[in-house]
Design an enzyme around this catalytic site. Sequence first.
Site, mmCIF file in Angstrom:
data_model
loop_
_atom_site.group_PDB
_atom_site.id
_atom_site.type_symbol
_atom_site.label_atom_id
_atom_site.label_comp_id
_atom_site.label_asym_id
_atom_site.label_seq_id
_atom_site.Cartn_x
_atom_site.Cartn_y
_atom_site.Cartn_z
ATOM 1 N N GLY A 231 -3.801 28.481 23.091
ATOM 2 C CA GLY A 231 -4.823 29.514 22.963
ATOM 3 C C GLY A 231 -4.243 30.891 23.191
ATOM 4 N N ALA A 232 -4.523 31.807 22.248
ATOM 5 C CA ALA A 232 -3.977 33.166 22.319
ATOM 6 C C ALA A 232 -5.089 34.193 22.444
ATOM 7 C CB ALA A 232 -3.115 33.431 21.086
ATOM 8 N N GLY A 233 -6.201 33.791 23.075
ATOM 9 C CA GLY A 233 -7.220 34.777 23.438
ATOM 10 C C GLY A 233 -6.770 35.483 24.708
ATOM 11 N N ALA B 248 -7.346 34.918 27.861
ATOM 12 C CA ALA B 248 -6.912 34.069 28.974
ATOM 13 C C ALA B 248 -5.477 33.598 28.753
ATOM 14 C CB ALA B 248 -7.853 32.876 29.128
ATOM 15 N N GLY B 249 -5.196 33.079 27.563
ATOM 16 C CA GLY B 249 -3.855 32.581 27.265
ATOM 17 C C GLY B 249 -2.824 33.699 27.328
ATOM 18 N N PHE C 24 -25.112 47.450 32.039
ATOM 19 C CA PHE C 24 -25.140 46.154 31.367
ATOM 20 C C PHE C 24 -26.114 45.247 32.118
ATOM 21 C CE2 PHE C 24 -22.739 43.790 28.153
ATOM 22 C CZ PHE C 24 -22.195 44.833 27.432
ATOM 23 N N ASP D 122 -12.285 22.596 21.318
ATOM 24 C CA ASP D 122 -11.207 21.590 21.233
ATOM 25 C C ASP D 122 -10.593 21.286 22.600
ATOM 26 O OD1 ASP D 122 -11.726 22.249 18.644
ATOM 27 O OD2 ASP D 122 -9.680 22.801 18.109
ATOM 28 N N GLN E 223 -25.331 29.551 27.414
ATOM 29 C CA GLN E 223 -25.989 30.863 27.373
ATOM 30 C C GLN E 223 -26.476 31.226 25.971
ATOM 31 O OE1 GLN E 223 -23.821 34.862 28.183
ATOM 32 N NE2 GLN E 223 -25.342 34.605 29.801
ATOM 33 N N HIS F 157 -27.761 34.440 24.021
ATOM 34 C CA HIS F 157 -27.806 35.904 24.116
ATOM 35 C C HIS F 157 -29.050 36.366 23.358
ATOM 36 C CE1 HIS F 157 -26.686 40.071 23.721
ATOM 37 N NE2 HIS F 157 -25.564 39.886 24.383
ATOM 38 N N LEU G 148 -23.666 38.880 16.779
ATOM 39 C CA LEU G 148 -24.087 39.551 18.005
ATOM 40 C C LEU G 148 -24.310 41.055 17.846
ATOM 41 C CD1 LEU G 148 -24.442 38.731 21.031
ATOM 42 C CD2 LEU G 148 -22.288 39.902 21.399
ATOM 43 N N GLU H 69 -24.995 43.696 24.198
ATOM 44 C CA GLU H 69 -25.879 44.211 25.232
ATOM 45 C C GLU H 69 -25.631 45.704 25.484
ATOM 46 O OE1 GLU H 69 -26.590 41.061 28.206
ATOM 47 O OE2 GLU H 69 -25.896 42.591 29.597
ATOM 48 N N ARG I 74 -29.420 37.603 30.738
ATOM 49 C CA ARG I 74 -29.671 37.049 29.398
ATOM 50 C C ARG I 74 -30.578 35.830 29.399
ATOM 51 N NH1 ARG I 74 -23.364 37.805 27.631
ATOM 52 N NH2 ARG I 74 -23.521 40.065 27.474
ATOM 53 N N HIS J 248 -24.253 31.771 22.749
ATOM 54 C CA HIS J 248 -23.219 32.780 22.965
ATOM 55 C C HIS J 248 -22.059 32.314 23.837
ATOM 56 C CE1 HIS J 248 -21.612 36.776 23.137
ATOM 57 N NE2 HIS J 248 -21.784 36.883 24.448
ATOM 58 N N GLU K 275 -12.786 30.843 28.794
ATOM 59 C CA GLU K 275 -14.096 30.237 28.552
ATOM 60 C C GLU K 275 -14.057 28.714 28.574
ATOM 61 O OE1 GLU K 275 -16.430 32.104 25.483
ATOM 62 O OE2 GLU K 275 -17.884 30.465 25.484
ATOM 63 N N ARG L 44 -24.143 33.459 33.059
ATOM 64 C CA ARG L 44 -23.110 34.487 33.184
ATOM 65 C C ARG L 44 -23.690 35.872 32.954
ATOM 66 N NH1 ARG L 44 -20.034 37.462 29.624
ATOM 67 N NH2 ARG L 44 -20.604 36.316 27.742
ATOM 68 N N LEU M 235 -14.865 38.569 29.977
ATOM 69 C CA LEU M 235 -13.540 39.165 29.755
ATOM 70 C C LEU M 235 -12.813 39.268 31.091
ATOM 71 C CD1 LEU M 235 -14.193 42.024 27.144
ATOM 72 C CD2 LEU M 235 -13.457 39.686 26.742
HETATM 73 C C1 LIG Z 1 -19.291 38.189 19.638
HETATM 74 C C2 LIG Z 1 -18.893 38.097 21.077
HETATM 75 C C3 LIG Z 1 -18.941 39.215 21.879
HETATM 76 C C4 LIG Z 1 -18.585 39.135 23.222
HETATM 77 N N1 LIG Z 1 -18.629 40.262 23.991
HETATM 78 C C5 LIG Z 1 -18.227 40.199 25.286
HETATM 79 C C6 LIG Z 1 -18.186 41.368 26.092
HETATM 80 O O1 LIG Z 1 -18.488 42.474 25.641
HETATM 81 N N2 LIG Z 1 -17.803 41.245 27.378
HETATM 82 C C7 LIG Z 1 -17.442 40.042 27.933
HETATM 83 O O2 LIG Z 1 -17.096 39.997 29.114
HETATM 84 N N3 LIG Z 1 -17.468 38.920 27.176
HETATM 85 C C8 LIG Z 1 -17.840 38.974 25.877
HETATM 86 N N4 LIG Z 1 -17.855 37.822 25.124
HETATM 87 C C9 LIG Z 1 -17.314 36.574 25.698
HETATM 88 C C10 LIG Z 1 -15.785 36.629 25.712
HETATM 89 O O3 LIG Z 1 -15.336 37.390 24.624
HETATM 90 C C11 LIG Z 1 -15.147 35.256 25.634
HETATM 91 O O4 LIG Z 1 -15.698 34.393 26.594
HETATM 92 C C12 LIG Z 1 -13.637 35.354 25.893
HETATM 93 O O5 LIG Z 1 -13.063 36.338 25.062
HETATM 94 C C13 LIG Z 1 -12.951 34.026 25.680
HETATM 95 O O6 LIG Z 1 -11.577 34.212 25.772
HETATM 96 P P1 LIG Z 1 -10.593 32.983 25.800
HETATM 97 O O7 LIG Z 1 -9.216 33.539 25.987
HETATM 98 O O8 LIG Z 1 -11.064 31.989 26.771
HETATM 99 O O9 LIG Z 1 -10.732 32.299 24.362
HETATM 100 P P2 LIG Z 1 -10.751 32.857 22.851
HETATM 101 O O10 LIG Z 1 -10.558 34.315 22.773
HETATM 102 O O11 LIG Z 1 -11.942 32.266 22.202
HETATM 103 O O12 LIG Z 1 -9.444 32.209 22.246
HETATM 104 C C14 LIG Z 1 -9.316 30.820 22.038
HETATM 105 C C15 LIG Z 1 -7.910 30.552 21.577
HETATM 106 O O13 LIG Z 1 -7.688 29.154 21.562
HETATM 107 C C16 LIG Z 1 -7.087 28.772 20.359
HETATM 108 N N5 LIG Z 1 -7.428 27.374 20.101
HETATM 109 C C17 LIG Z 1 -8.631 26.763 20.194
HETATM 110 N N6 LIG Z 1 -8.518 25.456 19.896
HETATM 111 C C18 LIG Z 1 -7.219 25.226 19.616
HETATM 112 C C19 LIG Z 1 -6.456 24.090 19.226
HETATM 113 N N7 LIG Z 1 -7.026 22.900 19.033
HETATM 114 N N8 LIG Z 1 -5.130 24.235 19.014
HETATM 115 C C20 LIG Z 1 -4.530 25.454 19.162
HETATM 116 N N9 LIG Z 1 -5.195 26.570 19.521
HETATM 117 C C21 LIG Z 1 -6.513 26.451 19.751
HETATM 118 C C22 LIG Z 1 -7.630 29.752 19.329
HETATM 119 O O14 LIG Z 1 -6.798 29.817 18.213
HETATM 120 C C23 LIG Z 1 -7.634 31.042 20.165
HETATM 121 O O15 LIG Z 1 -6.351 31.623 20.146
HETATM 122 C C24 LIG Z 1 -18.195 37.888 23.782
HETATM 123 C C25 LIG Z 1 -18.146 36.757 22.972
HETATM 124 C C26 LIG Z 1 -18.509 36.851 21.642
HETATM 125 C C27 LIG Z 1 -18.478 35.595 20.816
#
Ligand SMILES: Cc1cc2nc3c(=O)[nH]c(=O)nc-3n(C[C@H](O)[C@H](O)[C@H](O)COP(=O)(O)OP(=O)(O)OC[C@H]3O[C@@H](n4cnc5c(N)ncnc54)[C@H](O)[C@@H]3O)c2cc1C
Length: 575
Positions: free
Chosen positions: A11-13, A15-16, A115, A216, A235, A237, A247, A250, A281, A347, A378, A389, A395
């Site tokens: 995962g490259a969000g 957290a990763g 918020f 996953d 949740q 929204h 979305l 907020e 929410r 959401h 997440e 939440r 974030l």
């Molecule tokens: C539209 C929207 C707006 C939001 N706005 C806010 C905000 O303003 N403030 C706030 O605090 N939160 C907000 N949130 C919530 C927050 O953005 C997320 O909870 C958070 O960014 C999740 O980050 P993450 O690193 O856990 O995962 P993600 O950013 O979802 O990344 C998941 C990663 O896992 C990888 N992955 C998944 N499955 C596999 C697999 N099987 N194999 C390989 N890679 C995989 C994906 O490719 C991706 O890189 C929002 C959410 C949404 C949907």
Amino acid sequence: MKHLYDVIIVGAGLAGLRAAVEIGKDAKVAVLTKVFATRSHSGAAQGGIGAALGNEEEDHCEWHMFDTVKGSDYLGDQDAIEILANDAPRAIYELENLGVPFNRTPEGKIAQRAFGGHTRKFGEAPVKRACYAATRTGRVILDTLWEQSLRRGIEFFDEFQMLSLIVEEGQCCGVVAYELSTGKLHVFQSKAVLMATGGAGKIYKTTSNAFASTGDGMAMAYRAGAPLEDMEFVQFHPTGIYKLGILISEAARGEGGILLNNEGERFMERYAPVIKDLAPRDMISRCMLEEMRAGRGIDGKDYFHLDLTHLGEEVIDKKLAEITSFARTYAGVDPIKEPIPVQPTCHYMMGGIATDADGRVIVDEKNTAYAGLYAAGECACVSVHGANRLGCNALLDTLVFGRRAGIAIKAFVPSAGRPKLPARPETKDADTIKALMNSSGKESSGPIRAELQESMMENVSVFRQKDSLNTALKKITQLKKRYQHLAIQDKGSCFNRDLLDAIELGHLLDLAEVITRSAINREESRGAHSREDFPQRDDQKFLVHTMARYDAVKGPQIFTKPVTITQFEPKERKY
Ligand SMILES: Cc1cc2nc3c(=O)[nH]c(=O)nc-3n(C[C@H](O)[C@H](O)[C@H](O)COP(=O)(O)OP(=O)(O)OC[C@H]3O[C@@H](n4cnc5c(N)ncnc54)[C@H](O)[C@@H]3O)c2cc1C
């Protein structure tokens, strides 16, 4: 193909990437991601990230902690929430130093806005706590952390989809992944694996989540014996664009936007007289459904108006830029002149892979660690969000606990051994793919997924009751049977979406089952879990975390884990 690393981050969000930046050059790290790294859903986060900097008005970490505990309907673990709130200012200044371009106050400090659920003096009035970069907060943080990861020599395997965890001698020691462009299977051996795979909004028909948010990581950890915690708390929204779920942050209400019913009434004044449209929410989504049932949805339908027209062109264009373009593109309305039609949209998953405050996956109520397995973001449940939440805390969660997981992994790797892998750890996944590709079954994933999403939306969303939950469970059981007869039309090996959809559908089905079973088990109403047949919160019986363990034959096995309460005893939750 085989690869050898110390650490695999899936995962490259945020957290990763935050964990990757922390580990940096101290270990050999690879990041696997099924979408290109900067396309992770974190990049879609709009509104902001919470921290009691006090740049606009007086604020304190203790107030942030209290709001989060109260927002969680007292189910969040208070030791973890304290870490979240206290570490927030450091996390923000760190981002600033790494290059994140936050909006500024006229005197040059990081700007902040209001918020939902964030208050001063333990609930007296809304407070400006959300740090933001217009409505592209997630995008700028994601890009910055990605650049910083590249700078530290982290290796990326973009468009590699993890299929399963490799576990030997009770230790997690790698993953099997599928390369999207070739269809080849890869074995990644490592001493530690961090799951950072994000949410699972795609279980529901209407969602703000990306197509990749199919849970996953949660499903794979669950199948490998890691319990899932508090999955019944999903949740919704309040402000997704009508019919689409996209979305409208907020931040729109943080800047002064209001919700109106069919009578043009600002109905939240009736339900939450103190903080009105900035109530949390879970509460606003419930109020919207109640208004709808009373026939006060717009034109008697299932949506409401989000009115920004009184904010003026400058605020809308400068501080809410993306929102304006979404409303114009997807709803065909100009928010400067007319209200936006909105309805609740799925959401965020409060629940996830159970971890301690250092990202270690735990296997029981005594916090026993799953050797070599970590989770953050997440997909994990620390738990800081409890039953609901607050906006801007997700974030923050990714950054605070992504970093802590990175620190824990760095300490674990030097002393960790490498169990010997079986000769071909990819055999099971290879067999599953072969069986799907050669199947002569009559089912395909599209209809099964659509029926699952519809049933979950209908029966396991904002309001729940025994009958509706049992209806959903029955449906899931039927769909799981049909899933056994799935066939793949695309026989190719290059970007075979048909195959990947089928694999992801398996995850959605497993998680929907856990959500529904956990919801049946919790006979009370708390946070986002609102049981019409049990409308009261019941602290005597249910001030506990729900834990679900995988059992291939019997389905999810439920047990409980105590909630950690330190400073704030549970009280009635009024806003
Ligand atoms: C539209 C929207 C707006 C939001 N706005 C806010 C905000 O303003 N403030 C706030 O605090 N939160 C907000 N949130 C919530 C927050 O953005 C997320 O909870 C958070 O960014 C999740 O980050 P993450 O690193 O856990 O995962 P993600 O950013 O979802 O990344 C998941 C990663 O896992 C990888 N992955 C998944 N499955 C596999 C697999 N099987 N194999 C390989 N890679 C995989 C994906 O490719 C991706 O890189 C929002 C959410 C949404 C949907």
